[in-house]
Design a protein around this motif. Structure first.
Motif, short mmCIF file in Angstrom:
data_model
loop_
_atom_site.label_atom_id
_atom_site.label_comp_id
_atom_site.label_asym_id
_atom_site.label_seq_id
_atom_site.Cartn_x
_atom_site.Cartn_y
_atom_site.Cartn_z
N ALA A 72 1.23 6.24 -6.79
CA ALA A 72 0.03 6.97 -7.20
C ALA A 72 0.27 8.48 -7.17
N SER B 287 0.84 -1.20 0.00
CA SER B 287 0.00 0.00 0.00
C SER B 287 0.87 1.24 0.00
N TRP C 254 2.31 1.62 -3.40
CA TRP C 254 1.25 2.08 -4.31
C TRP C 254 0.92 3.54 -4.09
#
Lengths: 308, 169
Positions: free
Chosen positions: A85, A78, A81
């Motif tokens: 992102a 996460s 990511w």
């Protein structure tokens, strides 16, 4: 004395640990001090505790860990990511803002004069739109047009005007492009313009004008004017369908025009002014044997003269 | 082949709750004497267990729970008195005694109860874990994270204090 106490303490702890033999317990009880310890210990064991309520506690725990559980699952990934992102968004934002096409748009009865990054000049007629990319302009002089515009192109590499009907490319010149509803007209005022449509390349020299309707060349003739008429607040047409002319009226004046009992394909040659609606309508209707009427809402009705 | 299983599984977690919630709760209760606080600390401990489930094997879960409770308790500011319920066990034996004896016995229990409530937290926890929970010294030492010798010392001190408080009987 001390060793005796240590001995007894040892036995006491052994008993408390539930490991003493009955004999050892008896031996301890002979000492009144230790007897009372045993009594206290036994009595304490008889106490009871309040009980925990298992169910509500478990419910409270479940309620608190459910959302945590979901957050917990993606762990390290996460983070990766998230970072990815953020970078993606930043990059996309940078890319978007720097490569975003610039648009110039005109509304009804409005013209707009502006310069392109290479100082080429564009005059945009009413109800038209030009889109181009500032960043790529140095590499390729390319813009897209919907409507009508007049270009004064600074000398340089190829300058292209893309339209749905075809592409007009030049090196350095002055020319006008009109593209609306399948009607495509290019007029060259200086230099040489190359028009590409339907796999056909057509050279339009200075003082020439071509007209293409629905992909078919309709006209190729010389134009005498030094610049397009609309720059002088006039629209001129040469053998143009009435529907195109009416639409031009609607672009130059904030009116709605309805045609009744009139053939849309009727051809019009001539010009009308952008300054006075009445005059403009007269200029169109008279030669075509039409009559017009402006009702109190400002809407224009055109019908054949002898229909009434 | 046999990999140590962690606690990140709802069934495992539920099983651990079944097995340990009550002993842990009583452990905390011996320390703080407040049922509501014991509830809170038990919930906190199990929530922490779940949050750290990936790092904790099933074998380590129990000691993790006690350690978390110990630490959490040390962080709590308010320590309450332990309130014990009166004994309801061993009634048969007393039935044969005279009313005077029964009176004395109930007085004795009352005194013992207050004395226990007044013990220091360290002594009381060790003593009650041994007496009420029936834990051996080694187990208590592990729970409290102290040495067996220290448990012995606390037990002796607890007994001596209680005897002094109650008076000679």
């Amino acid at each position: 004395m001390n060793t005796q106490k240590m001995e007894k303490d040892y036995l006491l702890h052994k008993w408390l640990n539930n490991e003493a033999t009955p004999e050892e317990l008896e031996q301890l009880k002979t000492d009144p001090e230790y007897a009372s310890y045993i009594q206290i210990s036994n009595a304490t064991s008889a106490f009871e505790l309040p009980q925990m309520d298992s169910e509500p506690n478990f419910k409270a725990i479940s309620n608190k860990i459910k959302p945590v559980h979901q957050l917990h699952k993606p762990n390290i990934f996460s983070v990766v990511w998230k970072v990815a992102a953020i970078f993606a968004v930043l990059l996309a934002g940078y890319y978007y803002t720097t490569t975003l096409d610039t648009s110039v748009k005109t509304d009804i009865a409005q013209t707009e004069t502006f310069s392109l990054p290479d100082t080429s000049e564009v005059i945009l007629n009413a109800g038209s739109k030009i889109t181009y990319n500032k960043k790529n302009w140095a590499k390729s002089r390319e813009l897209s047009l919907d409507g009508e515009a007049y270009f004064k192109v600074t000398k340089g590499n190829k300058f292209s005007v893309k339209t749905v009907e075809g592409t007009v490319s030049v090196l350095g010149t002055q020319f006008n492009v009109f593209v609306r509803d399948g009607f495509f007209a290019v007029a060259c005022y200086e230099g040489l313009v190359s028009v590409t449509y339907n796999d056909t390349i057509l050279k339009v020299p200075a003082g020439s004008k071509i007209q293409i309707e629905n992909g078919k060349l309709m006209m190729n003739e010389t134009a005498e004017d030094p610049s397009p008429d609309w720059l002088a607040a006039e629209s001129s047409f040469e053998n143009a369908p009435l529907s195109i002319v009416v639409k031009e009226i609607e672009r130059q004046y904030p009116v709605k025009v309805t045609l009744e009992n009139v053939d849309f394909e009727k051809r019009f040659t001539g010009s009308f002014t952008h300054k006075k609606l009445d005059l403009a309508l007269k200029a169109i209707c008279e030669p075509l044997q039409l009559q017009y009427k402006i009702d109190k809402n400002g809407a224009v009705h055109i019908d054949a003269k002898n229909s009434k | 082949m046999k990999k140590p299983q962690n606690v990140c599984n709802e069934n495992t977690f539920n099983r651990l709750y079944e097995a340990h919630s009550k002993p842990v709760w009583r452990f905390i209760y011996f320390k703080c004497g407040d049922t509501a606080q014991a509830d809170d600390l038990v919930q906190e401990a199990f929530i922490k267990l779940w949050q750290n489930c990936a790092k904790i094997t099933q074998e380590k879960a129990k000691s993790f729970l006690y350690t978390v409770c110990n630490n959490a308790f040390l962080n709590e500011v308010a320590h309450h008195k332990v309130v014990l319920k009166h004994a309801k066990r061993q009634p048969e034996k007393t039935n044969f005694h005279s009313p005077e004896f029964l009176m004395e016995e109930s007085q004795f229990h009352e005194k013992l109860k207050t004395s226990l409530e007044n013990l220091s937290e360290a002594q009381r926890t060790a003593f009650l874990l041994n007496r009420i929970e029936g834990k051996k010294y080694a187990e208590i030492a592990e729970m409290l994270n102290i040495s067996v010798k220290a448990v012995e010392k606390r037990m002796s001190q607890a007994l001596a204090t209680l005897r002094k408080e109650i008076g000679n009987i």
